[in-house]
Design a protein around this motif. Structure first.
Motif, short mmCIF file in Angstrom:
data_model
loop_
_atom_site.label_atom_id
_atom_site.label_comp_id
_atom_site.label_asym_id
_atom_site.label_seq_id
_atom_site.Cartn_x
_atom_site.Cartn_y
_atom_site.Cartn_z
N ASP A 296 -12.91 13.57 -11.28
CA ASP A 296 -12.44 12.73 -12.39
C ASP A 296 -11.80 11.47 -11.87
OD1 ASP A 296 -9.74 15.06 -13.20
OD2 ASP A 296 -10.08 13.88 -11.43
N GLU A 297 -12.67 10.64 -11.28
CA GLU A 297 -12.20 9.44 -10.61
C GLU A 297 -11.48 8.51 -11.57
OE1 GLU A 297 -15.36 7.75 -8.31
OE2 GLU A 297 -14.28 5.85 -8.25
N LYS A 298 -10.31 8.03 -11.10
CA LYS A 298 -9.53 7.08 -11.90
C LYS A 298 -9.90 5.66 -11.53
CE LYS A 298 -5.00 8.62 -13.29
NZ LYS A 298 -3.57 8.35 -13.11
N LYS A 299 -9.80 4.75 -12.49
CA LYS A 299 -10.01 3.34 -12.20
C LYS A 299 -8.75 2.79 -11.54
CE LYS A 299 -13.97 2.53 -14.33
NZ LYS A 299 -15.06 2.84 -13.44
N GLU A 300 -8.94 1.65 -10.87
CA GLU A 300 -7.80 0.96 -10.23
C GLU A 300 -6.71 0.70 -11.26
OE1 GLU A 300 -5.75 -2.07 -7.80
OE2 GLU A 300 -6.28 0.00 -7.86
N GLN A 301 -5.49 1.00 -10.87
CA GLN A 301 -4.35 0.69 -11.74
C GLN A 301 -3.31 -0.04 -10.90
OE1 GLN A 301 -2.88 4.25 -13.57
NE2 GLN A 301 -4.93 4.88 -14.17
N LYS A 302 -2.67 -1.00 -11.52
CA LYS A 302 -1.68 -1.77 -10.78
C LYS A 302 -0.36 -1.01 -10.68
CE LYS A 302 -3.19 -6.49 -11.26
NZ LYS A 302 -4.25 -6.21 -10.39
N VAL A 303 0.33 -1.21 -9.58
CA VAL A 303 1.64 -0.59 -9.40
C VAL A 303 2.65 -1.33 -10.26
CG1 VAL A 303 3.45 -0.04 -7.75
CG2 VAL A 303 1.09 0.00 -7.05
N GLY A 304 3.54 -0.60 -10.83
CA GLY A 304 4.69 -1.20 -11.55
C GLY A 304 4.34 -1.76 -12.91
N ALA B 216 0.84 -1.21 0.00
CA ALA B 216 0.00 0.00 0.00
C ALA B 216 0.87 1.26 0.00
CB ALA B 216 -0.92 -0.02 1.22
N LEU B 217 1.94 1.24 0.79
CA LEU B 217 2.84 2.40 0.82
C LEU B 217 3.49 2.62 -0.55
CD1 LEU B 217 4.35 4.66 2.36
CD2 LEU B 217 6.12 2.97 2.91
N THR B 218 3.94 1.54 -1.17
CA THR B 218 4.57 1.65 -2.50
C THR B 218 3.59 2.27 -3.49
OG1 THR B 218 5.82 -0.35 -2.03
CG2 THR B 218 5.69 0.30 -4.34
N LYS B 219 2.36 1.79 -3.44
CA LYS B 219 1.35 2.30 -4.36
C LYS B 219 1.04 3.77 -4.08
CE LYS B 219 -3.30 1.25 -6.02
NZ LYS B 219 -4.43 0.35 -5.95
N PHE B 220 0.95 4.09 -2.79
CA PHE B 220 0.65 5.48 -2.43
C PHE B 220 1.77 6.41 -2.91
CE2 PHE B 220 0.15 9.26 0.10
CZ PHE B 220 -1.22 9.42 0.13
N ASN B 221 3.02 5.99 -2.67
CA ASN B 221 4.17 6.82 -3.09
C ASN B 221 4.12 7.10 -4.59
OD1 ASN B 221 5.21 6.91 -0.53
ND2 ASN B 221 6.64 5.22 -0.84
N LYS B 222 3.80 6.06 -5.33
CA LYS B 222 3.76 6.20 -6.80
C LYS B 222 2.75 7.28 -7.21
CE LYS B 222 2.66 3.37 -10.89
NZ LYS B 222 1.48 3.99 -11.45
N TYR B 223 1.53 7.18 -6.67
CA TYR B 223 0.49 8.14 -7.08
C TYR B 223 0.73 9.52 -6.48
CZ TYR B 223 -2.20 4.69 -9.56
OH TYR B 223 -2.60 3.76 -10.49
N TYR B 224 1.33 9.54 -5.31
CA TYR B 224 1.63 10.84 -4.68
C TYR B 224 2.57 11.63 -5.60
CZ TYR B 224 3.02 14.18 -1.06
OH TYR B 224 3.25 15.33 -0.34
N ASP B 225 3.59 10.95 -6.10
CA ASP B 225 4.56 11.63 -6.98
C ASP B 225 3.92 11.96 -8.33
OD1 ASP B 225 6.42 11.43 -5.02
OD2 ASP B 225 7.38 9.64 -5.81
N GLU B 226 3.18 11.00 -8.88
CA GLU B 226 2.61 11.17 -10.22
C GLU B 226 1.55 12.26 -10.27
OE1 GLU B 226 2.71 6.79 -12.04
OE2 GLU B 226 0.79 7.82 -12.24
#
Ligand code: CLF
Ligand code: SF4
Length: 301
Positions: free
Chosen positions: A293-301, A84-94
């Motif tokens: 503008d809700e995004k659909k679930e996207q996989k990390v990596g 969850a942290l990895t995924k959050f970091n990714k979207y936080y930066d993006e």
């Protein structure tokens, strides 16, 4: 001004904000899109780390996300706190405008307390600027409320559907509490008691709270105003009345739903008591992005 985005939710204070909040919680509420409709430029991200539930709502099919907070859809993939942290970091930066981390299922965050707490701590330590938000059925709120506060939770939703256990028994099949399974009126009574005790506990804590109410035609729609009145006494300043979404394979599969007009009629009546949310998206347990503008679930990596 080059960077001016109007108020952007940063200067306006939502009128329903609880009294005696710290500056930190006030600032985070201004950027919380569920609590402040003017914060539409900010995003929330749900982390689906909580698979289990400790109650059984009769409108819930456990193949799907929690319909208390989430619309039914494809089952969310469940993440470990580290994932969850990895995924959050990714979207936080993006995204660059992520201001809220929410845990809203796919079961109940407090029925998965260790995983929930670990996730909260990981996000809190990496992103002190982010609001930490939970949505719960409230059964374990009296047990865990203080620990949530002590670990940095800033926003909390309790979903209720009844105040009267006889009505609750039409909506809840059973609860699992302190090693026992309770059913019917007894189950509803215990759940409602804990929801109200949990809200009373939240009253004096530095946490911004709201109550979500699932409106079910002919079952609790006439009773919602009573719930709103009662939670106001417990310090709640904002409620979100949502329509039942009938889910396949449940007792409410073919239940008629309220029309938009009927739902708004209830909200308007309740608005004379407390501020109402009109912009809820009934998000999935893995929703990401701005409400607009809700995004659909996207996989990390
Ligand atoms: Fe999520 Fe809920 Fe926090 Fe918002 S959603 S846990 S308060 S960050 Fe928001 Fe989505 Fe409606 Fe919920 S629009 S379903 S009210
Ligand atoms: Fe389902 Fe949510 Fe009710 Fe649990 S609280 S039974 S996950 S709708």
């Amino acid at each position: 001004m080059q960077n001016c985005r109007g108020c952007g939710g940063k200067t306006l204070k939502p009128s329903h904000m609880k009294k005696n909040l710290s500056l930190e919680v006030i600032e985070k509420t201004k950027k919380h899109p569920c609590y402040n409709k003017d914060a539409h430029d900010y995003a929330r991200m749900h982390l689906p780390v909580a698979p289990a539930c400790n109650i059984q709502c009769k409108f819930c099919n456990r193949k799907f996300d929690c319909t208390n907070e989430s619309r039914p859809g494809v089952t969310s993939s469940v993440l470990t706190p580290d994932e969850a942290l990895t995924k959050f970091n990714k979207y936080y930066d993006e995204l660059g405008y992520l201001s809220v981390m929410g845990i809203a299922g796919p079961g109940d965050p407090l029925a998965n307390f260790e995983r929930t707490l670990e996730t909260i701590r990981l996000i809190r330590d990496s992103h002190p600027d982010v609001a930490l938000c939970l949505s719960t059925n409230g059964l374990r709120l009296p047990d865990y409320g203080l620990e949530l506060k002590n670990n940095g939770v800033t926003h909390l939703t309790v979903t209720m559907t009844a105040l009267d256990p006889e009505i609750g028994a039409q909506i809840y099949d059973h609860i699992q509490y302190r090693g026992k399974i309770l059913k019917g009126v007894e189950a509803a009574k215990q759940l409602i008691e804990n929801q109200l005790a949990g809200l009373s506990l939240m009253k004096d804590l530095d946490i911004m709270c709201k109550v979500n109410i699932v409106a079910i035609k002919g079952v609790n729609d006439h009773h919602i105003v009573d719930i709103v009145r009662e939670v106001k006494k417990r310090g709640v300043t904002y409620t979100n009345i949502m329509s039942l979404i009938p889910v396949e394979g449940t007792a409410f599969e073919n239940h008629p739903t309220l029309t938009g007009k009927e739902l708004n009629g209830i909200r308007k009546e309740c608005e004379t008591i407390l501020d109402q949310m009109y912009h809820c998206r009934q998000c999935r347990a893995d929703a990401i992005g701005r409400l607009k503008d809700e995004k659909k679930e996207q996989k990390v990596g």
